[in-house]
Design a protein around this motif. Sequence first.
Motif, PDB file in Angstrom:
ATOM      1  N   ILE A   1     -15.693   9.302   7.883  1.00 29.93           N
ATOM      2  CA  ILE A   1     -14.484   9.042   7.094  1.00 29.93           C
ATOM      3  C   ILE A   1     -13.249   9.113   7.985  1.00 29.93           C
ATOM      4  N   LYS A   2     -13.212  10.093   8.861  1.00 25.62           N
ATOM      5  CA  LYS A   2     -12.075  10.232   9.780  1.00 25.62           C
ATOM      6  C   LYS A   2     -11.950   8.999  10.667  1.00 25.62           C
ATOM      7  N   ARG A   3     -13.090   8.528  11.186  1.00 30.81           N
ATOM      8  CA  ARG A   3     -13.049   7.349  12.057  1.00 30.81           C
ATOM      9  C   ARG A   3     -12.530   6.133  11.304  1.00 30.81           C
ATOM     10  N   HIS A   4     -12.995   5.942  10.064  1.00 33.60           N
ATOM     11  CA  HIS A   4     -12.532   4.804   9.271  1.00 33.60           C
ATOM     12  C   HIS A   4     -11.038   4.909   8.979  1.00 33.60           C
ATOM     13  N   LEU A   5     -10.564   6.120   8.676  1.00 35.89           N
ATOM     14  CA  LEU A   5      -9.133   6.297   8.422  1.00 35.89           C
ATOM     15  C   LEU A   5      -8.319   5.944   9.657  1.00 35.89           C
ATOM     16  N   TYR A   6      -8.762   6.399  10.825  1.00 38.97           N
ATOM     17  CA  TYR A   6      -8.025   6.123  12.052  1.00 38.97           C
ATOM     18  C   TYR A   6      -8.030   4.625  12.367  1.00 38.97           C
ATOM     19  N   GLY A   7      -9.133   3.954  12.070  1.00 37.71           N
ATOM     20  CA  GLY A   7      -9.182   2.511  12.286  1.00 37.71           C
ATOM     21  C   GLY A   7      -8.195   1.783  11.389  1.00 37.71           C
ATOM     22  N   ALA A   8      -8.182   2.142  10.095  1.00 40.20           N
ATOM     23  CA  ALA A   8      -7.247   1.514   9.157  1.00 40.20           C
ATOM     24  C   ALA A   8      -5.805   1.887   9.504  1.00 40.20           C
ATOM     25  N   ARG A   9      -5.602   3.119   9.944  1.00 36.32           N
ATOM     26  CA  ARG A   9      -4.244   3.553  10.315  1.00 36.32           C
ATOM     27  C   ARG A   9      -3.710   2.748  11.494  1.00 36.32           C
ATOM     28  N   ASN A  10      -4.553   2.476  12.466  1.00 33.85           N
ATOM     29  CA  ASN A  10      -4.107   1.671  13.595  1.00 33.85           C
ATOM     30  C   ASN A  10      -3.839   0.226  13.183  1.00 33.85           C
TER      31      ASN A  10
ATOM     32  N   LEU B   1       0.824  -1.206   0.000  1.00 35.37           N
ATOM     33  CA  LEU B   1       0.000   0.000   0.000  1.00 35.37           C
ATOM     34  C   LEU B   1       0.860   1.258   0.000  1.00 35.37           C
ATOM     35  N   SER B   2       0.307   2.308  -0.595  1.00 33.89           N
ATOM     36  CA  SER B   2       0.971   3.622  -0.593  1.00 33.89           C
ATOM     37  C   SER B   2       0.004   4.662  -0.043  1.00 33.89           C
ATOM     38  N   ALA B   3       0.515   5.853   0.201  1.00 37.70           N
ATOM     39  CA  ALA B   3      -0.345   6.941   0.682  1.00 37.70           C
ATOM     40  C   ALA B   3      -1.468   7.215  -0.312  1.00 37.70           C
ATOM     41  N   GLU B   4      -1.154   7.072  -1.608  1.00 41.80           N
ATOM     42  CA  GLU B   4      -2.170   7.332  -2.637  1.00 41.80           C
ATOM     43  C   GLU B   4      -3.348   6.378  -2.528  1.00 41.80           C
ATOM     44  N   ASP B   5      -3.083   5.137  -2.112  1.00 41.81           N
ATOM     45  CA  ASP B   5      -4.173   4.175  -1.946  1.00 41.81           C
ATOM     46  C   ASP B   5      -5.167   4.664  -0.886  1.00 41.81           C
ATOM     47  N   PHE B   6      -4.625   5.208   0.186  1.00 46.35           N
ATOM     48  CA  PHE B   6      -5.499   5.726   1.243  1.00 46.35           C
ATOM     49  C   PHE B   6      -6.232   6.981   0.789  1.00 46.35           C
ATOM     50  N   GLU B   7      -5.572   7.809   0.010  1.00 48.96           N
ATOM     51  CA  GLU B   7      -6.232   9.021  -0.509  1.00 48.96           C
ATOM     52  C   GLU B   7      -7.366   8.659  -1.458  1.00 48.96           C
ATOM     53  N   VAL B   8      -7.157   7.628  -2.270  1.00 44.36           N
ATOM     54  CA  VAL B   8      -8.232   7.154  -3.162  1.00 44.36           C
ATOM     55  C   VAL B   8      -9.390   6.618  -2.336  1.00 44.36           C
ATOM     56  N   TRP B   9      -9.065   5.905  -1.243  1.00 44.64           N
ATOM     57  CA  TRP B   9     -10.116   5.361  -0.372  1.00 44.64           C
ATOM     58  C   TRP B   9     -10.942   6.490   0.243  1.00 44.64           C
TER      59      TRP B   9
ATOM     60  N   VAL C   1       3.018  -2.916  11.403  1.00 41.73           N
ATOM     61  CA  VAL C   1       4.412  -2.502  11.627  1.00 41.73           C
ATOM     62  C   VAL C   1       4.942  -3.169  12.889  1.00 41.73           C
ATOM     63  N   TRP C   2       4.132  -3.174  13.950  1.00 38.69           N
ATOM     64  CA  TRP C   2       4.511  -3.827  15.205  1.00 38.69           C
ATOM     65  C   TRP C   2       4.800  -5.316  14.980  1.00 38.69           C
ATOM     66  N   ALA C   3       4.027  -5.944  14.086  1.00 37.75           N
ATOM     67  CA  ALA C   3       4.212  -7.362  13.789  1.00 37.75           C
ATOM     68  C   ALA C   3       5.340  -7.600  12.790  1.00 37.75           C
ATOM     69  N   ASN C   4       5.987  -6.511  12.344  1.00 34.94           N
ATOM     70  CA  ASN C   4       7.086  -6.591  11.381  1.00 34.94           C
ATOM     71  C   ASN C   4       6.632  -7.117  10.019  1.00 34.94           C
ATOM     72  N   VAL C   5       5.352  -6.898   9.713  1.00 36.39           N
ATOM     73  CA  VAL C   5       4.833  -7.224   8.390  1.00 36.39           C
ATOM     74  C   VAL C   5       5.106  -6.056   7.445  1.00 36.39           C
ATOM     75  N   LEU C   6       5.013  -4.825   7.971  1.00 35.39           N
ATOM     76  CA  LEU C   6       5.311  -3.619   7.216  1.00 35.39           C
ATOM     77  C   LEU C   6       6.507  -2.911   7.844  1.00 35.39           C
ATOM     78  N   LYS C   7       7.267  -2.209   7.014  1.00 32.24           N
ATOM     79  CA  LYS C   7       8.399  -1.430   7.524  1.00 32.24           C
ATOM     80  C   LYS C   7       7.945  -0.084   8.066  1.00 32.24           C
ATOM     81  N   ALA C   8       6.885   0.459   7.483  1.00 28.99           N
ATOM     82  CA  ALA C   8       6.382   1.766   7.906  1.00 28.99           C
ATOM     83  C   ALA C   8       4.901   1.849   7.616  1.00 28.99           C
ATOM     84  N   ASP C   9       4.236   2.774   8.270  1.00 30.20           N
ATOM     85  CA  ASP C   9       2.800   2.993   8.079  1.00 30.20           C
ATOM     86  C   ASP C   9       2.576   3.822   6.815  1.00 30.20           C
ATOM     87  N   PRO C  10       1.994   3.254   5.758  1.00 29.86           N
ATOM     88  CA  PRO C  10       1.796   3.998   4.507  1.00 29.86           C
ATOM     89  C   PRO C  10       0.745   5.102   4.606  1.00 29.86           C
TER      90      PRO C  10
END
Length: 341
Positions: free
Chosen positions: A103-112, A81-89, A118-127
Motif C-alpha cells: 500500500i505504501k509503495r502504491h501511495l508513493y507511486g500515485a503521489r509522484n 482529487l482531494s486528500a479524502e480520495d487518497f484516504e478512501v483508496w 503539478v510540474w506540468a501545471n495541470v494541478l496547483k498542488a499535490d492533493p
Amino acid sequence: MALQLASKWSNAENRRREGLRAAHAQDADTLTDLLTTYMRLKSSRKGRTSELTLKAYAESVRQFLAFTGPPESPSRALNQLSAEDFEVWLLHMQEAGLKPNTIKRHLYGARNLMKALVWANVLKADPSAGVSPPSDPTPAHAKKRALTQAQMRDLLALPAELHAEDGVQASRDTLLLALGGTLGLRAAEIVGLDVTDVDLSGAALTVRGKGSKTRVVPLPTGVKTRLQRWLLARQAVNPASPALLVSLSSLNRGGRLSTDGARFIAHAYYRHLGLPPEMWGLHTLRRTAGTHLYRATRDLHVVADLLGHASVTTSAIYAKMDVDVRREAVEAMERLRAGEE
C-alpha cells in the motif's frame, strides 16, 4: 529519453497541454511517461532512479487509475482529487488484503504522479501531500526471514542435483544463488555484472550498486570456484556477450539475464526446497548473506561495507534477524547473574 523530452515534455506549454489531455482521458501510458520524465529530471535521485522503481510506480499509477474509475466516466477526476480520495483508496487496498508495504509503495507511486502533474501545471498542488500510508505493526526483522545455514547449503546444492545432465545451467544457477546468498548482491547488481567486473587473480568482484555507487567485494574460495566454472561454461553459450550471467531461454539465449529471469530461476529452487511463498524473493538471498555475515563477524560496519549500505543503521536489521545472537545474549546474561549469586 531525449526524444521524449524534445517532443512531449520539452517546455512548460507542451507539458501543460499534454498533461491536461492525459489527465482528462485517464491515459495511463502518457501519465506514466510524464511520471517517468519527472522522476528522472526532478526527483531527489534524478537519473539514478532505478528501472525497478519506475516499473513499480507505473503499476501503482495503473492501480490508482483503476480506483478512480474508467476513462470514459471516472468517478474521481484527476484534477479534482482531494486528500479524502487518497484516504478512501488506502482503505480500499487494506480491505482488499494488500500488505502495508505494498500500500505504501502504491501511495508513493500515485503521489509522484501528482507531483508530476503539478510540474506540468495541470494541478496547483499535490492533493495527496498530507496523506500517510498505514503503519505496519510487524517489525521488519520479524517478517523478513533469512535462510538457515543448512537451508543455504541445500539451496546451493540443488542446481547440480536437478540439472545433472546440463552442466551449463547448473553452473550458472549455482553462481546466481551464491552471488545473492553469499556475497549479498541485490537483484539488479547480480544481473548488471559484466565479465570484466571479475578479477580472479585478485579474488575480487566490482559491483555497481544503488545510486551509481561502486564497491569491490572480495571473493571467498567457494564463490571464486563457482565463477571459474561458469566462465568456462558460458563460452558455449555466448562468449561475445559482456554480461556475466546470460539467459539460457530459447527467446533470449546468450543475452543478458533480466531481473525477472533471475527471480524465476530462484523461485524454482525455493519451491523445490519447500520454502513458503513469502520467502521466494531474490532479496531473501541478500537477507541471508547479511544475517550470516553478522553472525560470522558481529561487526555491523563490516556488514554495511560488504553489502553496500550507506549506514550501519540499515545493516542493524540483520542483527535482529539472527535468533541465535539473541539467544546467546540472554544465556550470557543468565550466566553472569548466576556468577553474582
